[in-house]
Each structure stands twice: as C-alpha cells, then as structure tokens.
Design a protein around this motif. Structure first.
Motif, PDB file in Angstrom:
ATOM      1  N   ASN A   1       0.986  -0.798  -0.460  1.00  0.00           N
ATOM      2  CA  ASN A   1      -0.049  -0.177   0.074  1.00  0.00           C
ATOM      3  C   ASN A   1       0.838   1.573  -0.079  1.00  0.00           C
ATOM      4  N   THR A   2       1.479   0.929  -0.856  1.00  0.00           N
ATOM      5  CA  THR A   2       3.249   2.172  -0.425  1.00  0.00           C
ATOM      6  C   THR A   2       3.500   2.435  -2.470  1.00  0.00           C
TER       7      THR A   2
ATOM      8  N   LYS B   1       4.647   7.023  -0.491  1.00  0.00           N
ATOM      9  CA  LYS B   1       3.959   7.528   0.153  1.00  0.00           C
ATOM     10  C   LYS B   1       2.621   6.535   0.627  1.00  0.00           C
ATOM     11  N   LEU B   2       3.207   6.739   1.865  1.00  0.00           N
ATOM     12  CA  LEU B   2       1.994   4.944   2.872  1.00  0.00           C
ATOM     13  C   LEU B   2       0.529   5.507   2.412  1.00  0.00           C
TER      14      LEU B   2
ATOM     15  N   GLU C   1      -2.885   3.425   4.108  1.00  0.00           N
ATOM     16  CA  GLU C   1      -3.551   3.278   4.983  1.00  0.00           C
ATOM     17  C   GLU C   1      -3.112   2.246   5.159  1.00  0.00           C
ATOM     18  N   ASN C   2      -2.126   1.605   6.574  1.00  0.00           N
ATOM     19  CA  ASN C   2      -2.527   0.303   6.182  1.00  0.00           C
ATOM     20  C   ASN C   2      -1.211  -0.331   5.492  1.00  0.00           C
ATOM     21  N   SER C   3      -0.285   0.367   5.753  1.00  0.00           N
ATOM     22  CA  SER C   3       0.493   0.056   4.631  1.00  0.00           C
ATOM     23  C   SER C   3       2.040  -0.279   5.590  1.00  0.00           C
ATOM     24  N   LYS C   4       3.072  -1.342   4.886  1.00  0.00           N
ATOM     25  CA  LYS C   4       3.819  -1.351   5.376  1.00  0.00           C
ATOM     26  C   LYS C   4       5.308  -1.560   4.707  1.00  0.00           C
ATOM     27  N   SER C   5       6.931  -1.393   4.782  1.00  0.00           N
ATOM     28  CA  SER C   5       7.895  -1.539   3.785  1.00  0.00           C
ATOM     29  C   SER C   5       8.319  -2.274   3.427  1.00  0.00           C
ATOM     30  N   GLY C   6       9.058  -2.385   2.770  1.00  0.00           N
ATOM     31  CA  GLY C   6      10.276  -3.689   2.306  1.00  0.00           C
ATOM     32  C   GLY C   6      11.474  -3.335   2.990  1.00  0.00           C
ATOM     33  N   LEU C   7      12.414  -3.964   2.924  1.00  0.00           N
ATOM     34  CA  LEU C   7      13.525  -3.906   3.333  1.00  0.00           C
ATOM     35  C   LEU C   7      14.600  -3.308   2.128  1.00  0.00           C
TER      36      LEU C   7
END
Length: 302
Positions: free
Chosen positions: A83-84, A104-105, A107-113
């Motif tokens: 969700n980014t 731009k994140l 709602e309910n977003s999460k990053s990768g490494l």
C-alpha cells in the motif's frame, strides 16, 4: 502565424504565474496553521498551476547535476512495499552512488527491506510512521523525526494513516573495526553546530544554522545535514569537492548555482550534485530556507 500565437500564449502564461499572488516570485507568507514541510507536497508551481503551460517543467538533468521539481514526479509501486507508492528522484542512472526517493504510505502500509549490504536513512515529511525492529521493539516517528538502519538490519516501517517519508539508501562501505549502530532521533533534539560568521558594526552574525543528524564517527560513511538560512543569507564558500550531495528543499526558496547554471528553487525541489561541480546557495523570499542534504563522508575517494 500559429507558432507566433503559441509563443505569445506561453509568454503571457509565464508572466501570469510569476506575478500572481501565489506565484514563485511572490514568496507568500506561510500560514502558521499549516503543518511543517507542507509545501514539499504542495509546491507553488504544482501540476495544477502548470496546466495552461503544456510541456513546461523546471526539472533539468546534466552530466554533473540535476534539479528534479515536483511537477515531474512519477509515482509507482515500490518492490516489497505494501500500500505504498514511491518516486525515485536520485539514482545511479544519473551517476550517483546512492538513491533518494519519496514514499507515500497509505492506510495499513508496510515497507520492504533494502537490498543486502545497503544502509537506509528515513525522514518523516508528513504524518507519522511506526518503526519495528527484529526483536519487536516499536517507536513512533512524527514529522521532523528520522532513523538510520545499518546494512542487513531487520526492520519495518508501518502506518495506519497516510504518511510521506523521504529515504536515502546506499551500499555501505565498511571499515575494519568500525560498526554503525541504528539511530532514531529528531531535528529539534540535535545541537546547532558552529558555523562561519560575518562581522558588521562590530556584531557577529551566523551565516546559516547547521545540524548533523548522524554521528561523525568513522563507522558511518555518510551524513545528513539540516541547514537553515534566513532570507538574504547564503553559503560563505563556492564549494567544489569530491563529495556527492543529494538535497531536498523542505522550506523556503532561493537561488542555487550548479556548475555554470543558476536555478530558482523552492520547497519540494530535489538536487543531485556530482563530485567537483561548483555549487552555491542564497536564500530569497520572506521565510527561512531549510533543506536536508546528504553528503558522503569518512572514506577515501580511492
């Protein structure tokens, strides 16, 4: 005849935006009700302001520098992020050895490494994000807060509401017996460092204000500076050096010299500076300039 008429419309359009109340040259006062760094995503010359000037952009790419202005941003999915949307503004395709990008994140977003061996720096521009490391310890970062992650450091960046962050990543250059540690901090907690002064009427005046967000020890192969200029202040040195720079203008506007070119710049603009390109900045307008700038450090160019 049609060509002449088109050029006339273009010139009239440029004058319209140069002298309008919210035009680039007017330097309008920013409302105190606005959040910090709001103009990074809402620049004076945004796409909606340029709809009557087809094809116009202030973005410039040359062999030893680039100016990337917001109207030319192109967003797309980021690998392994949820969700980014992101836009890469500086990358090795230019000639840099690091990347700078906006994320731009939603709602309910999460990053990768990051990729293996790559270190990461993040700075919060809008909203708030939660950082969680491999042991499950979490910290909330709000606007003007930042974090540094050494290479191969397990972490995640998440948020429940929209947020915008800027990220800088590069392949870490190790030194024997020097190991970088993860960091979390905020700009207002960093001390002002001693900077050059000028003397007028027997009074000493700072030329600009400087904060360093990363320790200067040899474990770290780059630093991030926050530099503040009041209107009329300027760099005391016309810099030419082997270090690369990546710059994000957070507030204000002014004139940046890059090589033999002089560019009007404003909040939201990103600049890449290659080694040994002549560079200089002067702040204009009615409000302070603040920019975040990457600089490689503590390593021999060999």
């Amino acid at each position: 005849m049609r060509t002449i008429f088109g050029l006339l419309l273009l010139v009239l359009g440029l004058f319209k935006y140069a002298f309008a109340q919210e035009g680039f040259c007017s330097a309008p006062s920013e409302s105190k009700s606005k959040p910090l760094y709001w103009k990074v995503d809402n620049p004076t010359l945004s796409p909606i302001h340029l709809q009557d000037l087809p094809g116009f952009t202030r973005s410039v790419y040359k062999s030893n520098h680039a100016l990337i202005s917001p109207e030319s941003h192109v967003y797309g999915p980021l690998p392994d992020w949820i969700n980014t949307l992101g836009t890469y503004l500086i990358s090795p395709e230019m000639g840099s050895h690091f990347v700078m990008y906006l994320a731009k994140l939603k709602e309910n977003s999460k990053s990768g490494l990051p990729l293996p061996g790559v270190e990461r720096f993040i700075f919060v521009l809008q909203g708030a994000v939660t950082l969680t490391n491999a042991t499950g310890v979490s910290q909330l970062l709000k606007v003007d807060s930042y974090a540094y992650f050494p290479p191969n450091f397990e972490h995640s960046i998440e948020c429940d509401a929209p947020a915008t962050i800027v990220l800088i990543e590069r392949r870490y250059s190790p030194l024997p017996n020097h190991i970088p540690e993860p960091l979390v901090g905020s700009t207002d907690k960093q001390p002002l460092l001693e900077t050059p002064v000028f003397i007028a009427l027997n009074m000493h005046y700072q030329i600009f204000e400087l904060r360093k967000l990363i320790p200067t020890s040899l474990a770290y192969d780059f630093n991030i500076h926050i530099m503040d200029f009041q209107p009329g202040e300027f760099l005391n040195v016309k810099e030419v050096h082997y270090n690369q720079h990546g710059l994000l203008l957070l507030e204000g506007q002014g004139i940046y010299r890059l090589g033999d070119s002089w560019y009007p710049v404003q909040a939201g603009d990103v600049i890449w500076m290659a080694p040994f390109v002549p560079q200089w900045y002067a702040a204009l307008g009615k409000t302070r300039t603040r920019y975040l700038i990457y600089k490689d450090a503590n390593r021999s160019p060999l």
